[in-house]
Design an enzyme around this catalytic site. Structure first.
Site, PDB file in Angstrom:
ATOM      1  N   HIS A 107       0.818  -1.230   0.000  1.00  0.00           N
ATOM      2  CA  HIS A 107       0.000   0.000   0.000  1.00  0.00           C
ATOM      3  C   HIS A 107       0.842   1.266   0.000  1.00  0.00           C
ATOM      4  CE1 HIS A 107      -3.669  -2.298   1.873  1.00  0.00           C
ATOM      5  NE2 HIS A 107      -3.118  -2.931   0.846  1.00  0.00           N
ATOM      6  N   GLY A 129      -9.398  -2.298  -3.335  1.00  0.00           N
ATOM      7  CA  GLY A 129     -10.236  -2.518  -2.170  1.00  0.00           C
ATOM      8  C   GLY A 129      -9.688  -3.626  -1.296  1.00  0.00           C
TER       9      GLY A 129
END
Length: 367
Positions: free
Chosen positions: A163, A245
Protein backbone atom coordinates in the site's frame (compact mmCIF):
# COMPACT_ATOMS: atom_id res chain seq x y z
CA UNK A 1 -31.09 -3.88 -28.74
CA UNK A 2 -30.78 -7.11 -26.73
CA UNK A 3 -30.59 -9.06 -30.01
CA UNK A 4 -27.73 -6.81 -31.14
CA UNK A 5 -25.77 -7.58 -27.98
CA UNK A 6 -26.35 -11.35 -28.28
CA UNK A 7 -25.25 -11.31 -31.94
CA UNK A 8 -22.21 -9.23 -31.04
CA UNK A 9 -21.14 -11.63 -28.27
CA UNK A 10 -21.62 -14.71 -30.48
CA UNK A 11 -19.63 -13.08 -33.28
CA UNK A 12 -16.81 -12.25 -30.87
CA UNK A 13 -16.66 -15.80 -29.55
CA UNK A 14 -16.54 -17.25 -33.06
CA UNK A 15 -13.76 -14.86 -34.06
CA UNK A 16 -11.77 -15.75 -30.94
CA UNK A 17 -12.10 -19.46 -31.69
CA UNK A 18 -10.99 -19.01 -35.30
CA UNK A 19 -7.99 -16.74 -34.78
CA UNK A 20 -4.78 -16.96 -32.81
CA UNK A 21 -4.87 -15.64 -29.25
CA UNK A 22 -2.66 -12.68 -30.06
CA UNK A 23 -4.97 -11.14 -32.64
CA UNK A 24 -7.98 -9.85 -30.72
CA UNK A 25 -9.20 -9.08 -27.22
CA UNK A 26 -12.16 -10.82 -25.62
CA UNK A 27 -15.36 -8.76 -25.24
CA UNK A 28 -17.29 -10.41 -22.44
CA UNK A 29 -18.88 -9.86 -19.02
CA UNK A 30 -20.97 -6.82 -19.98
CA UNK A 31 -22.40 -5.53 -16.69
CA UNK A 32 -24.38 -2.74 -15.13
CA UNK A 33 -22.86 -1.25 -11.98
CA UNK A 34 -24.20 1.29 -9.52
CA UNK A 35 -26.96 2.32 -11.94
CA UNK A 36 -29.65 0.79 -14.09
CA UNK A 37 -29.83 2.79 -17.34
CA UNK A 38 -33.08 3.03 -19.22
CA UNK A 39 -31.51 1.66 -22.39
CA UNK A 40 -28.78 -0.96 -22.75
CA UNK A 41 -25.89 0.38 -24.84
CA UNK A 42 -23.14 -1.46 -26.63
CA UNK A 43 -19.63 -0.79 -25.37
CA UNK A 44 -17.31 1.56 -27.13
CA UNK A 45 -14.19 -0.30 -28.24
CA UNK A 46 -12.73 -3.56 -29.42
CA UNK A 47 -9.00 -4.30 -29.50
CA UNK A 48 -6.96 -6.08 -32.18
CA UNK A 49 -3.57 -6.32 -33.92
CA UNK A 50 -1.31 -7.00 -30.97
CA UNK A 51 2.32 -5.92 -31.33
CA UNK A 52 5.04 -6.69 -28.81
CA UNK A 53 7.37 -3.68 -28.39
CA UNK A 54 9.63 -4.89 -25.56
CA UNK A 55 10.18 -8.16 -23.69
CA UNK A 56 11.93 -9.42 -20.55
CA UNK A 57 11.14 -6.32 -18.51
CA UNK A 58 11.77 -6.64 -14.77
CA UNK A 59 8.57 -5.87 -12.85
CA UNK A 60 7.64 -2.78 -14.91
CA UNK A 61 5.42 -0.19 -13.25
CA UNK A 62 4.79 2.95 -15.33
CA UNK A 63 4.78 4.01 -19.00
CA UNK A 64 5.88 7.44 -20.22
CA UNK A 65 6.34 8.51 -23.84
CA UNK A 66 8.22 11.29 -25.62
CA UNK A 67 7.96 11.39 -29.42
CA UNK A 68 9.04 7.86 -30.49
CA UNK A 69 10.67 7.00 -27.16
CA UNK A 70 8.97 5.00 -24.43
CA UNK A 71 10.31 5.13 -20.89
CA UNK A 72 9.22 2.30 -18.59
CA UNK A 73 10.11 2.23 -14.90
CA UNK A 74 11.09 -1.10 -13.39
CA UNK A 75 10.39 -1.62 -9.72
CA UNK A 76 13.88 -3.13 -9.42
CA UNK A 77 15.40 0.32 -10.05
CA UNK A 78 15.97 1.02 -13.75
CA UNK A 79 14.24 2.98 -16.48
CA UNK A 80 13.99 1.11 -19.78
CA UNK A 81 14.06 3.13 -22.99
CA UNK A 82 12.26 1.53 -25.93
CA UNK A 83 12.85 3.11 -29.34
CA UNK A 84 12.71 1.82 -32.93
CA UNK A 85 12.42 -1.79 -31.80
CA UNK A 86 15.38 -1.59 -29.43
CA UNK A 87 15.34 -1.46 -25.65
CA UNK A 88 18.01 -0.24 -23.26
CA UNK A 89 18.03 -0.54 -19.47
CA UNK A 90 19.27 2.80 -18.12
CA UNK A 91 20.79 3.68 -14.75
CA UNK A 92 19.00 5.91 -12.25
CA UNK A 93 21.33 7.64 -9.79
CA UNK A 94 19.60 8.86 -6.63
CA UNK A 95 20.74 10.33 -3.33
CA UNK A 96 18.64 7.78 -1.44
CA UNK A 97 18.97 4.15 -2.63
CA UNK A 98 15.77 2.55 -3.93
CA UNK A 99 14.30 0.05 -1.47
CA UNK A 100 12.92 -2.93 -3.39
CA UNK A 101 10.66 -4.45 -0.78
CA UNK A 102 7.17 -5.93 -1.07
CA UNK A 103 5.21 -3.64 -3.39
CA UNK A 104 7.83 -0.90 -3.15
CA UNK A 105 10.68 0.15 -5.42
CA UNK A 106 10.85 2.51 -8.39
CA UNK A 107 7.17 3.20 -9.10
CA UNK A 108 5.54 6.15 -10.88
CA UNK A 109 7.08 8.43 -13.48
CA UNK A 110 5.88 11.55 -15.31
CA UNK A 111 7.83 13.52 -17.89
CA UNK A 112 8.05 17.28 -17.40
CA UNK A 113 5.84 19.18 -19.90
CA UNK A 114 9.05 20.68 -21.34
CA UNK A 115 11.00 17.42 -21.32
CA UNK A 116 12.25 18.00 -24.89
CA UNK A 117 14.03 21.16 -23.70
CA UNK A 118 15.03 20.41 -20.12
CA UNK A 119 15.24 16.60 -19.93
CA UNK A 120 13.43 16.59 -16.58
CA UNK A 121 11.06 13.97 -15.20
CA UNK A 122 9.41 13.17 -11.88
CA UNK A 123 9.62 9.79 -10.14
CA UNK A 124 8.10 8.22 -7.02
CA UNK A 125 10.22 5.65 -5.22
CA UNK A 126 10.51 3.71 -1.99
CA UNK A 127 13.57 4.13 0.26
CA UNK A 128 14.70 3.59 3.85
CA UNK A 129 14.76 0.14 5.47
CA UNK A 130 12.34 -2.75 5.77
CA UNK A 131 11.73 -1.64 9.35
CA UNK A 132 11.12 2.01 8.37
CA UNK A 133 9.75 2.21 4.82
CA UNK A 134 9.44 5.66 3.26
CA UNK A 135 8.54 7.05 -0.17
CA UNK A 136 9.58 10.24 -1.91
CA UNK A 137 8.99 12.27 -5.07
CA UNK A 138 12.06 13.65 -6.81
CA UNK A 139 13.04 15.41 -10.02
CA UNK A 140 15.53 13.55 -12.23
CA UNK A 141 17.37 14.71 -15.35
CA UNK A 142 18.03 12.70 -18.50
CA UNK A 143 21.47 13.07 -20.05
CA UNK A 144 23.37 10.63 -22.28
CA UNK A 145 21.17 7.64 -21.42
CA UNK A 146 21.46 8.22 -17.66
CA UNK A 147 19.05 9.66 -15.11
CA UNK A 148 20.35 11.69 -12.15
CA UNK A 149 18.51 13.19 -9.19
CA UNK A 150 18.19 16.98 -9.29
CA UNK A 151 15.78 17.95 -6.53
CA UNK A 152 13.59 16.46 -3.79
CA UNK A 153 9.99 17.65 -4.03
CA UNK A 154 8.58 15.62 -1.12
CA UNK A 155 10.09 12.94 1.10
CA UNK A 156 9.37 11.12 4.36
CA UNK A 157 6.06 9.86 2.92
CA UNK A 158 5.10 6.98 5.20
CA UNK A 159 5.28 3.60 3.44
CA UNK A 160 5.06 -0.10 4.18
CA UNK A 161 5.63 -3.51 2.59
CA UNK A 162 2.22 -2.98 0.91
CA UNK A 163 0.00 0.00 0.00
CA UNK A 164 2.53 2.57 -1.16
CA UNK A 165 0.37 4.01 -3.95
CA UNK A 166 2.92 5.51 -6.34
CA UNK A 167 1.17 6.79 -9.47
CA UNK A 168 2.39 10.18 -10.78
CA UNK A 169 0.51 12.23 -13.37
CA UNK A 170 0.58 15.81 -14.57
CA UNK A 171 -2.98 17.10 -14.82
CA UNK A 172 -4.49 19.44 -17.41
CA UNK A 173 -3.91 22.25 -14.88
CA UNK A 174 -0.14 21.63 -15.17
CA UNK A 175 0.07 20.42 -11.55
CA UNK A 176 1.74 17.20 -10.40
CA UNK A 177 -0.56 14.65 -8.76
CA UNK A 178 0.50 11.57 -6.80
CA UNK A 179 -1.40 8.68 -5.23
CA UNK A 180 -0.41 7.76 -1.67
CA UNK A 181 -1.41 4.40 -0.18
CA UNK A 182 -2.55 3.99 3.42
CA UNK A 183 0.78 2.30 4.34
CA UNK A 184 -1.12 -0.58 5.97
CA UNK A 185 -2.55 1.86 8.55
CA UNK A 186 -6.19 2.24 7.42
CA UNK A 187 -7.19 4.77 10.08
CA UNK A 188 -4.67 7.29 8.71
CA UNK A 189 -6.73 7.52 5.51
CA UNK A 190 -9.51 9.29 7.47
CA UNK A 191 -7.14 11.99 8.70
CA UNK A 192 -7.03 14.89 6.23
CA UNK A 193 -3.85 16.12 7.91
CA UNK A 194 -1.74 13.03 7.13
CA UNK A 195 -0.54 11.90 3.69
CA UNK A 196 -1.25 8.12 3.83
CA UNK A 197 -4.49 7.26 2.04
CA UNK A 198 -4.64 10.42 -0.07
CA UNK A 199 -4.22 11.88 -3.52
CA UNK A 200 -1.89 14.87 -3.40
CA UNK A 201 -1.35 17.86 -5.72
CA UNK A 202 1.66 20.14 -6.03
CA UNK A 203 3.22 22.73 -8.29
CA UNK A 204 5.98 21.41 -10.53
CA UNK A 205 8.58 23.03 -8.25
CA UNK A 206 7.20 21.12 -5.24
CA UNK A 207 5.36 23.99 -3.60
CA UNK A 208 1.74 23.77 -2.43
CA UNK A 209 -0.77 25.31 -4.88
CA UNK A 210 -2.71 28.21 -3.41
CA UNK A 211 -6.03 26.69 -4.53
CA UNK A 212 -5.57 23.31 -2.83
CA UNK A 213 -8.52 22.50 -0.54
CA UNK A 214 -6.54 22.68 2.72
CA UNK A 215 -4.20 25.58 3.50
CA UNK A 216 -0.50 24.73 3.16
CA UNK A 217 -1.35 21.07 2.47
CA UNK A 218 -0.62 18.86 -0.52
CA UNK A 219 -3.75 16.80 0.12
CA UNK A 220 -6.32 16.99 -2.66
CA UNK A 221 -8.61 14.11 -1.55
CA UNK A 222 -8.46 11.50 1.21
CA UNK A 223 -10.14 8.33 2.44
CA UNK A 224 -8.30 6.14 -0.08
CA UNK A 225 -6.89 2.67 0.52
CA UNK A 226 -4.31 2.12 -2.23
CA UNK A 227 -4.99 4.28 -5.29
CA UNK A 228 -2.83 3.37 -8.29
CA UNK A 229 -4.34 5.07 -11.33
CA UNK A 230 -5.10 8.68 -12.33
CA UNK A 231 -6.57 10.21 -15.47
CA UNK A 232 -8.66 13.17 -16.68
CA UNK A 233 -11.25 14.09 -19.21
CA UNK A 234 -9.09 16.94 -20.46
CA UNK A 235 -12.02 18.70 -22.15
CA UNK A 236 -14.08 19.01 -18.97
CA UNK A 237 -11.36 18.63 -16.32
CA UNK A 238 -13.09 15.71 -14.57
CA UNK A 239 -10.57 13.58 -12.69
CA UNK A 240 -10.73 9.83 -12.08
CA UNK A 241 -8.77 7.38 -9.93
CA UNK A 242 -8.57 3.62 -9.52
CA UNK A 243 -8.23 2.10 -6.06
CA UNK A 244 -7.55 -1.33 -4.58
CA UNK A 245 -10.24 -2.52 -2.17
CA UNK A 246 -9.95 -5.00 0.73
CA UNK A 247 -9.82 -8.30 -1.26
CA UNK A 248 -12.87 -7.09 -3.20
CA UNK A 249 -14.80 -3.82 -3.64
CA UNK A 250 -12.10 -2.34 -5.88
CA UNK A 251 -13.14 1.15 -6.94
CA UNK A 252 -13.18 3.61 -9.81
CA UNK A 253 -13.79 7.08 -8.38
CA UNK A 254 -14.45 10.53 -9.75
CA UNK A 255 -12.15 12.74 -7.70
CA UNK A 256 -13.17 16.16 -6.42
CA UNK A 257 -10.92 18.33 -4.29
CA UNK A 258 -11.33 18.11 -0.54
CA UNK A 259 -13.66 15.10 -0.67
CA UNK A 260 -13.54 12.01 1.57
CA UNK A 261 -13.79 8.67 -0.27
CA UNK A 262 -14.60 6.60 2.77
CA UNK A 263 -11.81 4.13 3.48
CA UNK A 264 -11.80 2.34 5.91
CA UNK A 265 -15.25 3.34 7.16
CA UNK A 266 -17.06 2.61 3.90
CA UNK A 267 -16.76 0.36 0.84
CA UNK A 268 -19.02 -0.38 -2.12
CA UNK A 269 -22.25 1.58 -2.49
CA UNK A 270 -22.78 2.21 1.22
CA UNK A 271 -21.15 5.52 2.08
CA UNK A 272 -22.31 7.67 5.02
CA UNK A 273 -23.18 11.31 4.51
CA UNK A 274 -20.08 13.33 3.75
CA UNK A 275 -18.30 10.44 2.02
CA UNK A 276 -18.24 9.88 -1.73
CA UNK A 277 -19.34 6.51 -3.18
CA UNK A 278 -17.45 5.12 -6.20
CA UNK A 279 -18.67 5.40 -9.77
CA UNK A 280 -17.99 1.68 -10.18
CA UNK A 281 -16.84 -1.08 -7.86
CA UNK A 282 -16.05 -4.77 -8.23
CA UNK A 283 -18.43 -6.07 -5.55
CA UNK A 284 -17.33 -9.53 -4.44
CA UNK A 285 -14.81 -9.81 -7.30
CA UNK A 286 -11.22 -8.59 -7.17
CA UNK A 287 -9.78 -6.59 -10.06
CA UNK A 288 -6.78 -4.93 -8.35
CA UNK A 289 -7.03 -1.95 -10.74
CA UNK A 290 -3.86 -0.02 -11.51
CA UNK A 291 -3.09 2.29 -14.46
CA UNK A 292 -6.03 4.25 -15.85
CA UNK A 293 -6.71 6.25 -19.03
CA UNK A 294 -9.67 8.24 -20.41
CA UNK A 295 -10.78 8.12 -24.06
CA UNK A 296 -14.05 9.27 -25.64
CA UNK A 297 -16.21 8.93 -22.54
CA UNK A 298 -14.65 5.61 -21.52
CA UNK A 299 -12.16 4.67 -18.81
CA UNK A 300 -9.69 1.93 -19.69
CA UNK A 301 -8.23 0.31 -16.57
CA UNK A 302 -5.28 -2.05 -16.16
CA UNK A 303 -6.07 -4.87 -13.74
CA UNK A 304 -3.56 -7.03 -11.91
CA UNK A 305 -5.39 -9.86 -10.19
CA UNK A 306 -8.22 -9.46 -12.71
CA UNK A 307 -5.64 -10.02 -15.50
CA UNK A 308 -7.36 -7.73 -17.97
CA UNK A 309 -7.90 -4.26 -19.33
CA UNK A 310 -11.40 -3.32 -18.30
CA UNK A 311 -13.60 -0.79 -20.10
CA UNK A 312 -15.95 1.49 -18.13
CA UNK A 313 -18.48 3.48 -20.15
CA UNK A 314 -19.26 6.50 -18.00
CA UNK A 315 -22.50 7.84 -19.45
CA UNK A 316 -24.50 4.62 -19.14
CA UNK A 317 -22.38 3.06 -16.37
CA UNK A 318 -21.49 -0.11 -18.27
CA UNK A 319 -18.38 -2.24 -18.02
CA UNK A 320 -16.80 -5.15 -19.85
CA UNK A 321 -13.48 -6.88 -20.43
CA UNK A 322 -11.62 -5.31 -23.34
CA UNK A 323 -8.46 -7.47 -23.23
CA UNK A 324 -7.59 -10.55 -21.16
CA UNK A 325 -4.76 -12.38 -22.91
CA UNK A 326 -1.49 -11.43 -21.23
CA UNK A 327 -1.93 -11.99 -17.51
CA UNK A 328 -1.44 -9.22 -14.95
CA UNK A 329 -1.48 -5.69 -16.38
CA UNK A 330 0.02 -2.76 -14.47
CA UNK A 331 -0.24 0.39 -16.60
CA UNK A 332 -1.90 1.72 -19.75
CA UNK A 333 -1.05 4.59 -22.11
CA UNK A 334 -2.98 5.81 -25.14
CA UNK A 335 -2.02 7.76 -28.25
CA UNK A 336 -4.64 8.11 -30.95
CA UNK A 337 -6.17 4.66 -31.39
CA UNK A 338 -3.06 2.86 -30.15
CA UNK A 339 -3.36 1.48 -26.63
CA UNK A 340 -0.09 0.52 -24.95
CA UNK A 341 0.19 -1.55 -21.77
CA UNK A 342 2.76 -3.33 -19.62
CA UNK A 343 2.31 -6.74 -18.08
CA UNK A 344 3.30 -7.51 -14.48
CA UNK A 345 3.72 -11.26 -14.36
CA UNK A 346 7.22 -11.17 -12.82
CA UNK A 347 6.14 -9.43 -9.61
CA UNK A 348 5.88 -12.68 -7.62
CA UNK A 349 2.10 -12.91 -7.93
CA UNK A 350 1.79 -13.92 -11.57
CA UNK A 351 2.83 -16.78 -13.83
CA UNK A 352 5.50 -15.36 -16.14
CA UNK A 353 5.90 -16.61 -19.68
CA UNK A 354 9.24 -16.82 -21.54
CA UNK A 355 8.99 -13.21 -22.82
CA UNK A 356 7.60 -11.59 -19.66
CA UNK A 357 7.27 -8.90 -18.74
CA UNK A 358 6.26 -7.07 -21.92
CA UNK A 359 5.32 -3.70 -23.39
CA UNK A 360 2.48 -4.35 -25.83
CA UNK A 361 0.45 -2.26 -28.26
CA UNK A 362 -3.08 -3.03 -29.45
CA UNK A 363 -5.23 -1.05 -31.85
CA UNK A 364 -8.61 0.19 -30.67
CA UNK A 365 -11.62 0.12 -32.96
CA UNK A 366 -14.92 1.83 -32.16
CA UNK A 367 -17.85 -0.57 -32.10
Amino acid sequence: MKKKIIISVITCLLLTACTQGNQSGNRNETKETNAAPDEVQELKFSASKKEMLATELQVPWAISKNEDQFFVTERTGHIVKVEDGDMKREEVTLNEPILVYGEGGLLGMALHPEFEKNGLAFIYHTYGTEQAVKNRIVVIKYDQDKWTEQKVLLDEIEGAIFHNGGRLKIGPDNKLYATIGDANKPDLAQNSETLPGSIIRMNLDGTVPSDNPYPDSYIYSFGHRNPQGLTWNEETGEMYASEHGPSAFDEINQIEKGKNYGWPRATGDEHPEGMVAPLFHSGSETWAPSGLIFKDGVLLVASLRGEMIREFELRFKKQATLWDQNGRIRDVFIEGNNLYFITNNTDGRGTPGPDDDQLIMVELDSE
